[in-house]
Design an enzyme around this catalytic site. Sequence first.
Site, PDB file in Angstrom:
ATOM      1  N   CYS A 221      68.023  46.908  11.168  1.00  0.00           N
ATOM      2  CA  CYS A 221      68.865  47.737  12.010  1.00  0.00           C
ATOM      3  C   CYS A 221      69.180  49.060  11.316  1.00  0.00           C
ATOM      4  CB  CYS A 221      70.180  47.089  12.399  1.00  0.00           C
ATOM      5  SG  CYS A 221      70.035  45.559  13.290  1.00  0.00           S
TER       6      CYS A 221
ATOM      7  N   ARG B 150      63.279  50.409   7.958  1.00  0.00           N
ATOM      8  CA  ARG B 150      64.173  49.264   7.839  1.00  0.00           C
ATOM      9  C   ARG B 150      63.738  48.105   8.739  1.00  0.00           C
ATOM     10  NH1 ARG B 150      69.229  50.533   5.677  1.00  0.00           N
ATOM     11  NH2 ARG B 150      70.275  49.039   7.024  1.00  0.00           N
TER      12      ARG B 150
ATOM     13  N   TRP C  19      67.218  45.096  15.009  1.00  0.00           N
ATOM     14  CA  TRP C  19      66.330  44.006  14.571  1.00  0.00           C
ATOM     15  C   TRP C  19      67.016  42.729  15.048  1.00  0.00           C
ATOM     16  CZ3 TRP C  19      66.356  39.970  10.802  1.00  0.00           C
ATOM     17  CH2 TRP C  19      65.082  39.505  10.443  1.00  0.00           C
TER      18      TRP C  19
ATOM     19  N   ASN D 200      75.388  47.101  12.906  1.00  0.00           N
ATOM     20  CA  ASN D 200      74.462  46.327  12.056  1.00  0.00           C
ATOM     21  C   ASN D 200      75.252  45.173  11.474  1.00  0.00           C
ATOM     22  OD1 ASN D 200      72.744  48.435  12.454  1.00  0.00           O
ATOM     23  ND2 ASN D 200      72.805  49.178  10.348  1.00  0.00           N
ATOM     24  N   GLY D 201      74.599  44.011  11.330  1.00  0.00           N
ATOM     25  CA  GLY D 201      75.289  42.865  10.730  1.00  0.00           C
ATOM     26  C   GLY D 201      75.428  41.742  11.739  1.00  0.00           C
TER      27      GLY D 201
ATOM     28  N   GLU E 199      53.225  37.556  -6.574  1.00  0.00           N
ATOM     29  CA  GLU E 199      53.517  38.848  -5.953  1.00  0.00           C
ATOM     30  C   GLU E 199      52.288  39.364  -5.191  1.00  0.00           C
ATOM     31  OE1 GLU E 199      55.905  40.474  -5.085  1.00  0.00           O
ATOM     32  OE2 GLU E 199      55.247  42.540  -4.862  1.00  0.00           O
TER      33      GLU E 199
ATOM     34  N   LYS F  91      52.129  40.309  -1.165  1.00  0.00           N
ATOM     35  CA  LYS F  91      51.695  41.624  -0.645  1.00  0.00           C
ATOM     36  C   LYS F  91      50.640  41.449   0.440  1.00  0.00           C
ATOM     37  CE  LYS F  91      54.231  43.685  -1.571  1.00  0.00           C
ATOM     38  NZ  LYS F  91      55.270  43.253  -2.436  1.00  0.00           N
TER      39      LYS F  91
ATOM     40  N   GLU G 181      52.079  39.766   3.728  1.00  0.00           N
ATOM     41  CA  GLU G 181      53.062  40.479   4.546  1.00  0.00           C
ATOM     42  C   GLU G 181      52.481  41.654   5.294  1.00  0.00           C
ATOM     43  OE1 GLU G 181      56.564  42.204   2.604  1.00  0.00           O
ATOM     44  OE2 GLU G 181      55.421  42.480   0.786  1.00  0.00           O
TER      45      GLU G 181
ATOM     46  N   HIS H  48      45.119  19.373  -8.252  1.00  0.00           N
ATOM     47  CA  HIS H  48      46.109  18.379  -7.829  1.00  0.00           C
ATOM     48  C   HIS H  48      46.342  18.413  -6.317  1.00  0.00           C
ATOM     49  CE1 HIS H  48      46.956  17.202 -11.935  1.00  0.00           C
ATOM     50  NE2 HIS H  48      46.988  18.491 -12.255  1.00  0.00           N
TER      51      HIS H  48
ATOM     52  N   LYS I 116      63.019  46.018   5.962  1.00  0.00           N
ATOM     53  CA  LYS I 116      63.088  46.515   4.594  1.00  0.00           C
ATOM     54  C   LYS I 116      64.296  45.950   3.870  1.00  0.00           C
ATOM     55  CE  LYS I 116      61.888  49.053   1.072  1.00  0.00           C
ATOM     56  NZ  LYS I 116      60.810  48.466   0.254  1.00  0.00           N
TER      57      LYS I 116
HETATM   58  C1  AGP Z   1      58.566  42.600  -0.532  1.00  0.00           C
HETATM   59  O1  AGP Z   1      57.467  43.370  -0.265  1.00  0.00           O
HETATM   60  C2  AGP Z   1      59.547  42.467   0.551  1.00  0.00           C
HETATM   61  N1  AGP Z   1      59.855  43.665   1.196  1.00  0.00           N
HETATM   62  C3  AGP Z   1      60.749  41.584   0.220  1.00  0.00           C
HETATM   63  O2  AGP Z   1      60.270  40.414  -0.356  1.00  0.00           O
HETATM   64  C4  AGP Z   1      61.854  42.189  -0.673  1.00  0.00           C
HETATM   65  O3  AGP Z   1      61.413  42.315  -1.992  1.00  0.00           O
HETATM   66  C5  AGP Z   1      63.095  41.277  -0.579  1.00  0.00           C
HETATM   67  O4  AGP Z   1      63.543  41.252   0.742  1.00  0.00           O
HETATM   68  C6  AGP Z   1      64.203  41.711  -1.497  1.00  0.00           C
HETATM   69  O5  AGP Z   1      64.708  42.963  -1.168  1.00  0.00           O
HETATM   70  P1  AGP Z   1      65.628  43.753  -2.170  1.00  0.00           P
HETATM   71  O6  AGP Z   1      64.810  44.044  -3.384  1.00  0.00           O
HETATM   72  O7  AGP Z   1      66.017  44.998  -1.432  1.00  0.00           O
HETATM   73  O8  AGP Z   1      66.784  42.873  -2.505  1.00  0.00           O
END
Ligand code: AGP
Length: 607
Positions: free
Chosen positions: A2, A27, A73, A99-100, A480, A484, A487, A503, A602
């Site tokens: 949002c 966002r 969102w 927002n929230g 990681e 990437k 997502e 396993h 985001k």
């Molecule tokens: C990673 O590419 C994501 N956007 C997500 O996992 C992100 O790292 C996570 O939501 C944590 O966000 P922050 O670092 O703003 O706390």
Amino acid sequence: MCGIAGYIGSREAVPIVMDQLKRLEYRGYDSAGVAALDGDVTIVKSEGKLRSLQDLLSVDSPSGSVAIAHTRWATHGGPTTRNAHPHADQLGRIVVAHNGIIENYADLRRSLMDDGCTFASETDTEVLPHLIRRHYQGCIVTALREALRRVRGSYALTVVCADEPDLILAARHDSPLVIGLAEGESFLASDIPALLPYTRSVLILEDGDLALIRRGSVSLIRTADGSPIHRDPVQVDWDATSAEKGGFEHFMLKDIFEQPETLRTALRGRWTDAGLNLTETGLAAAAAAAIRRIYLVGCGTAYHAGLVVASTWERRLRVPVTVEVASEFRYREPAIDDTTLVVLISQSGETADTLAALRLASAAGARTQAVVNVVGSTLSREADGVLYTQAGPEICVASTKAYTAQVASLSLLGLWLAELRGQIGDAELHRIGDALQVLPSQVAELLQQAPAIEAAAAELERFHDFFFVGRGLDYAVAQEGALKLKEISYRHSEALAAGEMKHGTLALVTPEVVAIAVATQEALREKLQSNIREVTARGAQIFGVVPPDCGELAELCRWRIEVPRTEPELAPVLAIVPLQLLAYYVARIAGCEIDQPRNLAKSVTVE
Ligand code: AGP
């Protein structure tokens, strides 16, 4: 997650708030709306992307020099036009964007319906304009304060009232809001990049603040008791263009290519010829010596940054170092006392679970240390100490430069703790310090392999199952790398400790899967090689992230990217770069919406 925008001045407000919303797109959102004040309030809303709202506005845009706007969102109620913000009371004169989450919205909604209110949406937010109306007796500030006294949950919200047309109200509790000040006009936004084209003078709202925003001036009061607050605006020195794409096709690619610079910035002034200096953390010798246990806590990529450094910290500091996902940590009653250090890692500093973990740790008496990118974020303000990662605004939902800056900053922090506790000698400290200083140029060197990675991606794009494997720190990188790829390209990708393949997961290995092998840890290379052999024997093809001259391992790889040699504990900063590029190119070739992947946001400010 949002976005809120607002403008009050002398110009036409709608184009300005629409431009602000555009700058908040990173966002994540699934519908959008705008409300403009010109005697009455006119609201225009649309589901989908901003261009749908823009299409409606280009046919018939409300005019006026006061407007608020929102990208939503979905949480309560589907991503429909009806549920898009802003929402109005029944007279259509009090309008709110939020927002929230309003946690007690169901009770409030029932009570408002008993009073005869009819609701136009399924959202939790819509209780707010009705509640404000219930308390409105000619003063919108009083009515909002009364309404908020009855609300439980998190909010950043903005309110306009047609009967008080020279005022925008904004209130915050657990969700960010910033106000921009300029000559004769004021701006409101969820995040600083949306203000930068208009002003650098920024007032950051804190929890419990209520802002009365007028043309070029703002007064702050406490929502709870109405008492005045004095706070000076800060001057933001980010270049406005640094929040834009700067010639790259996507923000993600720009972020990836910025990493040599962001790493230099993360190290600047902290590792110098005179040695290490992290006094800015507030961590001094006595506090460091008292530490008996450490938790590294974050979500998603930030959690992965913790995984990279944990074993090195534990080896040097000789105390247990545990890495935890914040959403698990906060509910499992971890062993914490005043000898515990809890390090909270976050790009945004607004992630709800990470903030909850911080508050839990503080309440249990731990020392809390934020490693965070966004200056002035809630995490940075509430932690006992802060180490800013200084990666600059990261716009793409997928985190790249924030991650490498987190790993570099956490590496420095680990060395600082070891030095304060007398657990690292000069020779070792300088060896790692020297290696840290050449990391930026090594990343730049790796980036030159982008064309080779793009060529590999063109062949890999047809695959839909990827297993990322590694051992030790390479397993942390694999996690990681898998995040990437999944997502942004929507490929199934899964990370495994290479020794775990046999396993269970080996059952899934066929010529239709790809294994991405991360192999920077020399001491574990032979073991990894055997695991890779088991995978190739089942027909899977290998994309290897390997050191130069890696002998037999090189022969097993169908595609191979060589990573310059460094200290083993710093190799993850290099090894992730080809995986970021691989994810980017696979997604681009597949035609995915890279900077705003589906279903993701985001900044995850709700649980
Ligand atoms: C990673 O590419 C994501 N956007 C997500 O996992 C992100 O790292 C996570 O939501 C944590 O966000 P922050 O670092 O703003 O706390």
